[in-house]
Design an enzyme around this catalytic site. Structure first.
Site, PDB file in Angstrom:
ATOM      1  N   HIS A 318      91.811  -5.941  60.857  1.00 20.07           N
ATOM      2  CA  HIS A 318      92.195  -6.566  59.814  1.00 20.07           C
ATOM      3  C   HIS A 318      91.782  -5.712  58.598  1.00 20.07           C
ATOM      4  O   HIS A 318      90.780  -5.555  58.383  1.00 20.07           O
ATOM      5  CB  HIS A 318      91.845  -7.909  59.672  1.00 20.07           C
ATOM      6  CG  HIS A 318      92.530  -8.824  58.525  1.00 20.07           C
ATOM      7  ND1 HIS A 318      92.467  -8.475  57.308  1.00 20.07           N
ATOM      8  CD2 HIS A 318      93.516  -9.782  58.827  1.00 20.07           C
ATOM      9  CE1 HIS A 318      93.437  -9.246  56.713  1.00 20.07           C
ATOM     10  NE2 HIS A 318      94.027 -10.233  57.460  1.00 20.07           N
ATOM     11  N   ARG A 338      96.453 -11.061  49.129  1.00 22.61           N
ATOM     12  CA  ARG A 338      97.391 -10.103  48.485  1.00 22.61           C
ATOM     13  C   ARG A 338      98.694 -10.746  48.668  1.00 22.61           C
ATOM     14  O   ARG A 338      99.595  -9.992  47.372  1.00 22.61           O
ATOM     15  CB  ARG A 338      97.031  -9.038  49.794  1.00 22.61           C
ATOM     16  CG  ARG A 338      96.061  -7.935  49.573  1.00 22.61           C
ATOM     17  CD  ARG A 338      96.076  -7.073  50.830  1.00 22.61           C
ATOM     18  NE  ARG A 338      96.006  -7.245  51.981  1.00 22.61           N
ATOM     19  CZ  ARG A 338      96.493  -6.868  52.958  1.00 22.61           C
ATOM     20  NH1 ARG A 338      97.311  -5.795  52.911  1.00 22.61           N
ATOM     21  NH2 ARG A 338      96.278  -7.332  54.144  1.00 22.61           N
TER      22      ARG A 338
END
Length: 542
Positions: A318, A338
């Site tokens: 990740h 994000r």
């Protein structure tokens, strides 16, 4: 407290924030992505992999740590247990108590099967519980399962088994409705319509969430349903070996109580492996976002019994694991940060990539900034890049962070970091096992009858990279699928004589291949001691 470079970098990020908030970096071309991955992604470091010497995937590469575990000795001998007098006799044995195991148990119970769950820790101690960002489903007017398929197929480097991916995306809308009906508190607007957002690699807003507690909320609901149905669950009991019958079919498992070391024999008409991932193997020395029990047990159990693996050489790192402070090093910073508008910024204050590239591309981009480009931020324990979280409230308004990602806000607030006002530092963390057991569309392993698998232990659903939100979807879709089909098949199964003869056969293979090892597996639990050290690319924590 902070170095001069750290403070100067922080000032550069703050000075560039207004411009960076409206800046929209272009997405990389396919050729650019391929070149980036080949040079920087951990999956492409050939020296970190080893070809298997035994078993159905002999000659294929896997991470060195996994090779050692797959080619280790069993923890037991055949004469350690009495196979003629099982301690439990059920229709469907489910090994694993996370999202996939509980979904399977609910459906198998609904079908009238005698079900039992054996789980290494407690029911719900699983990566499902730790998933934050959301669950994908194409259930809006501008979307469709076909578009979902295209996004996921491309994001997985066109390597997914098409029939499995088709099932994933086509069953997704019903999966969301099923969870909603069970009581999952999805985010909804004032009209009761589910709120959806983008994720990395998605062309539509199809991410359903429960703030940033999505996995915990889903796991809470599934666990409650298992308990309400009074499905038998044995906690703190791990599987050591699968049992076959004299016809070569899977017919149960040998379990061990981790508190008393007592062994149990379970005879079962069908078995579902739902043991989850492998983050606690710390491949290539990376930290991990995974729960404590994620040690690749299901791969070992299946492989020693003869089950094939698919894409076992692919892992997901990740891109945004916490790089600072050290107390939460490697902890997951959800992609939803994000999705809500935060961008990745290097030490010079530059946005260096589109914020919603696929996870493998994002991870490789961050590693590139911290190595060849020398644009990483020194944290005192290694390097990272900024995730400029104050952008979220510049875009979405004051209060967005506490309303939409409260878990993230609280995690950093514990250490005096207010992500509403200052950016956070991130670096890739070992997150997901892309590869795993090879299954057919019914959830049954391709070469061992009556052995099913669901969840992160499976390979092929996502190809060689997984998009955000497809793992929570995977555990529910394929957990339910395995539960239904295992229960249905159990109705026609007559179990033969129980045997552990495959253990002796595997030992002979090891001997013939010249494999010398003192290791035993499955690993069961990771071992951390005072002298334990892992190195995350250019980062070191002791």
């Amino acid at each position: 407290m902070y170095s001069e470079q750290f403070q100067e970098s922080l000032k550069a990020v703050e000075a560039a924030r207004d411009a960076n908030t409206v800046l929209e970096p272009r997405r990389m071309t396919a050729d650019e992505k391929d070149a980036l991955l080949a040079k920087y992604h951990p999956d492409y470091k050939k020296e970190e992999f080893e070809d298997l010497k035994v078993g159905p995937n002999k000659g294929e590469p896997v991470p060195k740590e996994l090779a050692a575990t797959l080619q280790a000795h069993s923890r037991i001998k055949a004469d350690d247990v009495d196979l003629e007098h099982p301690d439990f006799d059920v229709d469907v044995l489910i090994i694993g108590g996370g999202g996939a195991g509980c979904s399977a148990a609910i459906e198998a119970d609904e079908a009238g099967a005698r079900v039992m769950i054996a789980t290494k820790l407690r029911m719900g101690d699983a990566n499902t519980m730790m998933a934050e960002g959301g669950i994908q489903a194409a259930d809006k007017e501008n979307d469709s399962p076909a578009i979902h398929f295209v996004d996921a197929y491309g994001g997985g480097h066109f390597a997914a088994k098409k029939e499995l991916l088709k099932k994933l995306v086509c069953d997704a809308p019903d999966c969301i409705q099923w969870l909603n009906d069970l009581g999952v508190e999805f985010d909804k607007d004032e009209n009761g319509v589910m709120i959806t957002t983008h994720g990395g690699g998605t062309s539509r807003k199809r991410m359903h969430a429960a703030k940033d507690y999505s996995g915990a909320e889903i796991m809470r609901t599934l666990r409650d349903e298992v308990l309400n149905r009074e499905i038998p669950v044995i906690d703190f009991t791990a599987a050591l070996e699968l049992i076959l019958d004299d016809k070569g079919n899977c017919a149960g498992a040998v379990l061990v109580n981790l508190e008393t070391n007592q062994l149990y024999v379970v005879r079962s008409k069908t078995v579902i492996l739902a043991t989850g991932g492998a983050g606690r193997m710390h491949y290539q020395g990376f930290p991990t976002s995974n729960h404590y029990g994620a040690t690749a047990d299901g791969l070992v159990l299946g492989y020693r019994a003869g089950a094939k693996l698919l894409y076992a050489d692919t892992l997901q790192y990740h891109p945004t694991g916490a790089a600072f402070p050290e107390q939460i090093f490697g902890a997951l910073v959800t992609e939803k940060v994000r999705s809500l508008g935060a961008k990745l910024v290097n030490a010079k204050g530059e946005v260096f990539m589109h914020p919603l590239e696929t996870r493998d591309v994002a991870a490789a981009s961050i590693i590139r900034e911290c190595t060849d480009r020398d644009n990483g931020v020194e944290t005192g324990k290694g390097l990272g890049v900024w995730l400029d979280t104050p952008m979220i409230e510049k875009i979405g308004g004051k209060g967005t962070i506490e309303a939409r990602i409260p878990a993230m806000y609280r995690m950093f607030a514990k250490y005096g970091i207010d992500m509403r006002k200052e950016p956070i530092l991130v670096f890739p963390t070992l997150h997901y096992q892309n590869g795993g057991l090879d299954i057919n569309v019914d959830g049954e392993t391709t070469n061992i009858s009556n052995l099913f698998a669901a969840g992160e232990v499976v390979g092929g659903i996502h190809g060689r990279n997984r998009l955000m939100g497809n793992s929570l979807l995977d555990v529910v879709v394929f957990g339910r699928n395995a539960g239904r089909n295992a229960a249905a098949k159990a109705k026609d199964v007559t179990v033969g004589k129980l045997t552990l003869a495959h253990l002796d056969r595997f030992e002979e293979e090891l001997k013939d291949a010249g494999v010398e090892t003192t290791m035993t597996s499955p690993k069961l639990l990771p071992k951390y001691t005072k002298d334990f050290k892992y190195i995350c690319s250019n980062m070191e924590v002791q």
